[in-house]
Design a protein around this motif. Structure first.
Motif, PDB file in Angstrom:
ATOM      1  N   LEU A 176      59.993  62.788  25.958  1.00 27.51           N
ATOM      2  CA  LEU A 176      59.820  62.498  24.541  1.00 27.51           C
ATOM      3  C   LEU A 176      58.765  61.418  24.348  1.00 27.51           C
ATOM      4  CD1 LEU A 176      63.555  62.355  23.475  1.00 27.51           C
ATOM      5  CD2 LEU A 176      61.970  64.234  23.138  1.00 27.51           C
ATOM      6  N   PHE A 177      58.055  61.480  23.253  1.00 27.62           N
ATOM      7  CA  PHE A 177      57.066  60.481  22.845  1.00 27.62           C
ATOM      8  C   PHE A 177      56.028  60.227  23.938  1.00 27.62           C
ATOM      9  CE2 PHE A 177      61.063  59.434  20.645  1.00 27.62           C
ATOM     10  CZ  PHE A 177      60.664  59.785  19.362  1.00 27.62           C
ATOM     11  N   VAL A 178      55.218  61.248  24.192  1.00 25.67           N
ATOM     12  CA  VAL A 178      54.175  61.202  25.220  1.00 25.67           C
ATOM     13  C   VAL A 178      52.823  61.018  24.551  1.00 25.67           C
ATOM     14  CG1 VAL A 178      53.091  62.523  27.082  1.00 25.67           C
ATOM     15  CG2 VAL A 178      55.517  62.742  26.664  1.00 25.67           C
ATOM     16  N   ARG A 179      51.950  60.252  25.172  1.00 23.04           N
ATOM     17  CA  ARG A 179      50.596  60.094  24.649  1.00 23.04           C
ATOM     18  C   ARG A 179      49.747  61.289  25.080  1.00 23.04           C
ATOM     19  NH1 ARG A 179      49.596  55.554  22.042  1.00 23.04           N
ATOM     20  NH2 ARG A 179      50.960  53.803  22.418  1.00 23.04           N
ATOM     21  N   GLY A 180      48.928  61.799  24.154  1.00 23.11           N
ATOM     22  CA  GLY A 180      48.072  62.956  24.429  1.00 23.11           C
ATOM     23  C   GLY A 180      46.819  62.895  23.587  1.00 23.11           C
ATOM     24  N   TYR A 181      46.368  64.049  23.092  1.00 23.55           N
ATOM     25  CA  TYR A 181      45.166  64.088  22.262  1.00 23.55           C
ATOM     26  C   TYR A 181      45.457  63.487  20.889  1.00 23.55           C
ATOM     27  CZ  TYR A 181      47.401  68.250  20.348  1.00 23.55           C
ATOM     28  OH  TYR A 181      48.284  69.122  19.770  1.00 23.55           O
ATOM     29  N   LYS A 182      44.421  63.012  20.219  1.00 20.71           N
ATOM     30  CA  LYS A 182      44.576  62.378  18.916  1.00 20.71           C
ATOM     31  C   LYS A 182      44.627  63.442  17.819  1.00 20.71           C
ATOM     32  CE  LYS A 182      42.550  58.008  20.052  1.00 20.71           C
ATOM     33  NZ  LYS A 182      41.691  56.925  19.646  1.00 20.71           N
ATOM     34  N   ILE A 201      57.389  65.874  21.881  1.00 21.12           N
ATOM     35  CA  ILE A 201      57.799  66.451  23.172  1.00 21.12           C
ATOM     36  C   ILE A 201      56.560  67.012  23.849  1.00 21.12           C
ATOM     37  CG2 ILE A 201      59.188  68.212  24.316  1.00 21.12           C
ATOM     38  CD1 ILE A 201      61.059  68.153  21.943  1.00 21.12           C
ATOM     39  N   ASP A 202      56.388  66.708  25.121  1.00 16.37           N
ATOM     40  CA  ASP A 202      55.256  67.244  25.880  1.00 16.37           C
ATOM     41  C   ASP A 202      55.560  67.118  27.364  1.00 16.37           C
ATOM     42  OD1 ASP A 202      52.839  68.382  26.427  1.00 16.37           O
ATOM     43  OD2 ASP A 202      51.643  66.874  25.400  1.00 16.37           O
ATOM     44  N   ALA A 203      54.669  67.653  28.182  1.00 14.74           N
ATOM     45  CA  ALA A 203      54.807  67.509  29.625  1.00 14.74           C
ATOM     46  C   ALA A 203      54.648  66.040  29.988  1.00 14.74           C
ATOM     47  CB  ALA A 203      53.757  68.340  30.346  1.00 14.74           C
ATOM     48  N   LYS A 204      55.331  65.626  31.037  1.00 15.51           N
ATOM     49  CA  LYS A 204      55.269  64.223  31.442  1.00 15.51           C
ATOM     50  C   LYS A 204      53.834  63.814  31.746  1.00 15.51           C
ATOM     51  CE  LYS A 204      57.925  60.993  34.109  1.00 15.51           C
ATOM     52  NZ  LYS A 204      59.045  60.836  35.007  1.00 15.51           N
ATOM     53  N   ASP A 205      53.093  64.693  32.410  1.00 11.96           N
ATOM     54  CA  ASP A 205      51.681  64.458  32.680  1.00 11.96           C
ATOM     55  C   ASP A 205      50.882  65.337  31.722  1.00 11.96           C
ATOM     56  OD1 ASP A 205      49.185  63.943  33.695  1.00 11.96           O
ATOM     57  OD2 ASP A 205      49.454  65.150  35.504  1.00 11.96           O
ATOM     58  N   PRO A 206      50.228  64.782  30.687  1.00 14.22           N
ATOM     59  CA  PRO A 206      49.532  65.606  29.705  1.00 14.22           C
ATOM     60  C   PRO A 206      48.396  66.441  30.281  1.00 14.22           C
ATOM     61  CG  PRO A 206      49.405  63.275  29.110  1.00 14.22           C
ATOM     62  CD  PRO A 206      50.165  63.368  30.388  1.00 14.22           C
TER      63      PRO A 206
END
Length: 67
Positions: free
Chosen positions: A29-35, A49-54
């Motif tokens: 939960l709450f993963v940093r990714g694209y803006k 929600i996203d993969a642990k490694d974006p």
């Protein structure tokens, strides 16, 4: 979440999808990714929600995908 690998059957030419249990792709939960912009009010790069490694190969698609 296991990784899914597709391979084309050389006889039927259909795609066959198999789970690769060894290549786990954990989701968090709450993963940093694209803006992106939220309601065109402010910009953020935090995803619910996203993969642990974006940058990982297998990204989760909870609602499915098209070809």
């Amino acid at each position: 979440m296991p990784d899914v690998v597709g391979k084309r059957n050389s006889i039927t030419l259909k795609m066959e999808w198999m789970r690769d249990e060894d290549a786990a792709n954990p989701i968090t939960l709450f993963v940093r990714g694209y803006k992106y912009k939220v309601l065109d009010l402010f910009e953020t790069d935090i995803h619910l929600i996203d993969a642990k490694d974006p940058k990982s190969k297998g990204r989760p698609h909870f609602l499915g995908t098209d070809r």
